[in-house]
Write a protein that holds these residues in place. Structure first.
Motif, short mmCIF file in Angstrom:
data_model
loop_
_atom_site.label_atom_id
_atom_site.label_comp_id
_atom_site.label_asym_id
_atom_site.label_seq_id
_atom_site.Cartn_x
_atom_site.Cartn_y
_atom_site.Cartn_z
N LYS A 165 -37.92 -18.12 9.98
CA LYS A 165 -38.91 -17.50 10.87
C LYS A 165 -38.84 -15.99 10.79
CE LYS A 165 -38.70 -21.27 14.25
NZ LYS A 165 -38.38 -21.65 15.64
N THR B 25 -43.16 -19.16 11.14
CA THR B 25 -42.33 -19.68 10.04
C THR B 25 -43.02 -19.34 8.72
OG1 THR B 25 -43.44 -21.82 9.99
CG2 THR B 25 -41.56 -21.61 11.48
N GLN C 235 -47.01 -23.80 14.36
CA GLN C 235 -45.87 -24.47 13.71
C GLN C 235 -46.05 -25.99 13.70
OE1 GLN C 235 -42.07 -23.12 15.28
NE2 GLN C 235 -42.87 -21.06 15.57
#
Length: 356
Positions: free
Chosen positions: A193, A202, A75
Motif C-alpha cells: 500500500k 494498494t 480495494q
C-alpha cells in the motif's frame, strides 16, 4: 414537383431544403437525452454511482465519506474490476466468457506452485502464470472463431476443465501468507500500500485503474479497438469491410486470458495467500458479468465503454459497503443488484432505439 416550371428551374430557384425535406423525430428533450446516452455509454452508470455515493453519504454521514472507507471500496472491487475489464472485451464482440474467474484462480495457483514446488524465481513464475492465462484464452478464441462453437458453450466447458485442473494440480493445498512473505514477496507485491492523504491505495488498485485507462485508449483510438466494435456489431459486415474477424477474436480472447492471469496476481496480493478454493473461481464470472451489464455494455455486442464496466464494479462495491455499514440484511444487496441488472438491460434497449 408542384410548379409548372422545368426541373432545372426548380433546382436553380429552390434551396436544398425546399427540394428534399426530412422530419427529425428525435429533436425533443427525450430524443436529445437518448442521443447523449447513446454516444456516451458510460454516462448512465456514472450517474448511478454518483447517486449511490450521495445517498449513502447522506444516510451514514462522515463514516461513509471518509477517505479510508472510499478507498476500502476500491480495494474490495479490485479483483472484480480487473475481471470486468477482461469480460468487457469479450462481450463487446457479442460473446461471453464464463471462465474468467477460474482462469484467475488457476493462474495464481501456477504462480505459487512453480515458486514453491519447483523452485522457480517468483518473477518468472508470475510470467509463467500470465503465459498460461493467455494460452487458455487462445484455445477459447480458436474454438470460437475457427470451429464456430458459441462462446457460451466454449467458456462453460473451459470453466469446468480449468476449475477441475486447479484442484488436481494444486492437490487442494493452500500456500500460506507467512511462507509467501518470507520466500516470495514478489507474489504479494500488488498487496503493498501507499498512503495519499488519509487514503490507502494498494498497487493492485493502481494497476486496475491503469489497466482500465489503457484499454479505454486502445478501444477508442486504435484500429484494433475499432475492429473489436465492428466485429461485435456485425461480423459479416466487418469481414466485407476488410476486418480480419478471426485475428480480432483471437486477440480479444488471448488478451482476456492475460488479464485474468493479472487478476490472479492481484488475488495473491489481496488475500496474501494462494488458495485453489478461492471463491473467485466460482462467483468471479457472475460478478464480472454483473459489473459489465450494470456498466451499460450491451450483451448484444458492439456498444459500451470500459469505463462503464469500472463504474459498474464500483456501484456494486458502494452498495455492498453502504448496506453493510447501515446494518441492513445482506440479502438487500442481491435484491438491489438484481433490480439494477434488469434496469440496465432495459435502458440499453431504450437507448438502442436511437440508432434503429
Amino acid at each position: 414537383m408542384a410548379d409548372n416550371g422545368s426541373y432545372e428551374e426548380v433546382v436553380q430557384t429552390r434551396t436544398p431544403e425546399d427540394v428534399a425535406h426530412f422530419d427529425d423525430e428525435k429533436h425533443g428533450i427525450m430524443g436529445r437525452i437518448q442521443h447523449a446516452l447513446h454516444v456516451n455509454p458510460a454516462l448512465v452508470p456514472l450517474i448511478i454511482l454518483v447517486f449511490a455515493i450521495s445517498l449513502f453519504g447522506l444516510l451514514l454521514g462522515q463514516r461513509f465519506f471518509s477517505a479510508s472507507t472510499l478507498t476500502l471500496i476500491l480495494q474490495q472491487v479490485q479483483i472484480v474490476g480487473v475481471l470486468a475489464a477482461a469480460q468487457t472485451l469479450v462481450i463487446l464482440t457479442a460473446g461471453i466468457d464464463l471462465s474468467v474467474g477460474a482462469i484467475a484462480v488457476l493462474s495464481s495457483v501456477i504462480m505459487g506452485q512453480f515458486t514453491f514446488r519447483y523452485g522457480v524465481p517468483p518473477t518468472i513464475s508470475i510470467g509463467i502464470g500470465m503465459a498460461f492465462g493467455m494460452g487458455i484464452g487462445a484455445i477459447s478464441g480458436y474454438l470460437v472463431s475457427r470451429v464456430k462453437i458459441p462462446p457460451f458453450i466454449v467458456t462453460l466447458g473451459v470453466w469446468q476443465i480449468v476449475l477441475a485442473a486447479n484442484y488436481l494440480y494444486s492437490r487442494n493445498e493452500t500456500i500460506r501468507s507467512s511462507d509467501i512473505r518470507e520466500n516470495a514477496a514478489a507474489l504479494q507485491f500488488l498487496g503493498n500500500k501507499i498512503q495519499i492523504g488519509g487514503a490507502n491505495f494498494t498497487y493492485g488498485v493502481i494497476l486496475m485503474i491503469l489497466l482500465v485507462v489503457v484499454l479505454a485508449y486502445a478501444l477508442r483510438s486504435t484500429a484494433w479497438g475499432r475492429h473489436v466494435y465492428a466485429v461485435g456489431d456485425d461480423p459479416e459486415a466487418a469481414q466485407l469491410a476488410g476486418v480480419n474477424v478471426h485475428r480480432t477474436l483471437m486477440s480479444v480472447y488471448m488478451m482476456t486470458g492475460l488479464i485474468c492471469a493479472i487478476a490472479g496476481w492481484v488475488m495473491i496480493g489481496r488475500f496474501s495467500s494462494v488458495s485453489p478454493s478461492a471463491s473467485t473461481g466460482v462467483v468471479g464470472n457472475i460478478q464480472s458479468i454483473t459489473a459489465v451489464v450494470i456498466g451499460g455494455i450491451s450483451l448484444f455486442g458492439g456498444r459500451g465503454s470500459i469505463y462503464g464496466a469500472f463504474f459498474g464494479a464500483m456501484i456494486v462495491g458502494v452498495f455492498e459497503m453502504g448496506l453493510r455499514m447501515a446494518g441492513a440484511d445482506p440479502q438487500w444487496t442481491f435484491l438491489l443488484i438484481g433490480m439494477l441488472i434488469i434496469a440496465a438491460v432495459g435502458a440499453d434497449q431504450w437507448i438502442r432505439k436511437v440508432s434503429a
